[in-house]
Design an enzyme around this catalytic site. Structure first.
Site, PDB file in Angstrom:
ATOM      1  N   PHE A 185       0.835  -1.170  -0.058  1.00 51.29           N
ATOM      2  CA  PHE A 185      -0.030  -0.095  -0.023  1.00 51.29           C
ATOM      3  C   PHE A 185       0.852   1.170  -0.276  1.00 51.29           C
ATOM      4  CE2 PHE A 185       0.656  -2.167   4.109  1.00 51.29           C
ATOM      5  CZ  PHE A 185       1.182  -1.200   4.716  1.00 51.29           C
ATOM      6  N   TYR A 186       1.823   1.222  -0.406  1.00 50.22           N
ATOM      7  CA  TYR A 186       3.008   2.304  -0.557  1.00 50.22           C
ATOM      8  C   TYR A 186       2.888   3.294  -1.619  1.00 50.22           C
ATOM      9  CZ  TYR A 186       5.962   0.678   3.381  1.00 50.22           C
ATOM     10  OH  TYR A 186       6.287   0.232   4.653  1.00 50.22           O
ATOM     11  N   ASP A 187       1.773   4.034  -1.710  1.00 49.68           N
ATOM     12  CA  ASP A 187       1.419   5.294  -2.671  1.00 49.68           C
ATOM     13  C   ASP A 187       0.479   6.105  -1.981  1.00 49.68           C
ATOM     14  OD1 ASP A 187      -1.057   4.388  -3.516  1.00 49.68           O
ATOM     15  OD2 ASP A 187      -0.087   3.498  -5.503  1.00 49.68           O
TER      16      ASP A 187
END
Length: 337
Positions: A61-63
């Site tokens: 979920f890195y954005d």
């Protein structure tokens, strides 16, 4: 630059003494270009000797939209540079749902399959970490679910994130934990950190010490809250708020004086200090620039004298950090699960 052996089931794998966090490449108001990101990754990998892998840390979920932007970037990287698949050890956090951490078999399977789908076929997921401990399940049940997926060859090693020492011990009794990811820095070193590090040392579990630079604050490059770009998530953090900022600058100034005397950067001092806290610790700073990747990596190989360690301890004792690690009760409740 010799390596350090990982723990648990990865004890035959040697990685650099400093890992590379990739979050800030995509989870930022202004994501960097592929060219810049790729050079930042390659710089660290290329500086290590043959047989020593660079530990890369990503997230499902890195954005900015809580999506797979970071994984998509990694997929493009490994497609362009397939030779780097065997030179890197990839850890990815996941298993978060709209209602919080979910350690059910169904959700773990969904998460792991999604991660591998986004990564593509070039690079296999090496280590999977539930991003937070699910309070709705016993840790033993969550581990049994993870072992099912591991035996299906969805990934090769199991990690934990933001767990306490007792949880680590219980989890390790079900199946060997390779790494546990917790925040450790000169302004994040309290009883929970000390307990996890001690337990991990006893069990030979690697400690991935994330945010060793205090989300960049301890580098000394952020002079005031206005230095943060619009939309930067750190604007929400207690420690970056104006009422706490100047108090916390005293820590930075104290560390900066020690670093200057040793002719290293404050970032390298912090990383070296974190690495000194235990034999299985691997500092995990983030970087989106090649120059910063190399600066950070070299910090792991700096040796601090006993006098320097005492001086750092004195700075930390004299200037208690102001503000909580994160912000909001919904986030705080999942720390040290």
């Amino acid at each position: 630059m010799q390596g350090i052996k990982l723990g648990g089931t990865a004890s035959e794998i040697s990685v650099g003494k400093v890992a590379h966090g990739l979050m800030t490449m995509t989870w930022t108001p202004n994501p960097v270009s592929d060219e810049q990101a790729f050079e930042a990754i390659k710089a660290g990998v290329d500086s290590l000797p043959a047989g020593v892998k660079m530990f890369l840390n990503s997230g499902e979920f890195y954005d900015n939209s809580w999506g797979p932007g970071n994984l998509k970037l990694l997929s493009r990287f490994f497609i362009k540079y397939p030779d780097y698949t065997e030179k890197t050890f990839l850890s990815v956090k996941g298993a978060m749902s709209a209602s919080g951490p979910d350690g059910s078999l169904q959700n773990l399977r969904r998460s792991v399959d999604n991660i591998q789908r986004e990564l593509g076929s070039v690079k296999k997921l090496d280590l999977f970490e539930p991003a937070r401990i699910d309070p709705k399940l016993t840790v033993e049940t969550m581990m049994e679910n993870l072992v099912i997926l591991l035996k299906e060859h969805k990934f090769s090693h199991i990690g934990l994130s933001e767990c306490n020492a007792n949880t680590l011990r219980k989890a390790h009794s079900v199946y060997p934990i390779t790494a546990v990811e917790i925040e450790v820095s000169p302004w994040a070193y309290e009883e929970n950190q000390k307990a996890v590090i001690a337990t991990a040392t006893e069990l030979n579990v690697s400690v991935l010490a994330y945010s060793p630079l205090g989300q960049g604050f301890l580098t000394g490059t952020i002079k005031s809250p206005v230095d943060l770009p619009d939309g930067d998530m750190r604007m929400k953090y207690d420690r970056f708020k104006e009422e706490n900022f100047n108090t916390n600058l005293a820590i930075v100034e104290g560390l900066k004086a020690i670093a200057t005397k040793k002719a290293i950067t404050p970032a390298q001092l912090c990383i070296a200090w974190v690495a000194s806290l235990g034999p299985t610790i691997i500092p995990l700073p983030g970087s989106s620039k090649a120059s910063r990747t190399l600066e950070n990596l070299h910090g792991g190989y700096v040796q601090l004298t006993q006098d320097e360690l005492r001086a750092i301890k004195e700075v930390i004792s004299a200037h208690p950090v102001a503000g909580e690690r994160y912000y909001g009760a919904a986030v705080q409740m999942y720390l040290w699960g």
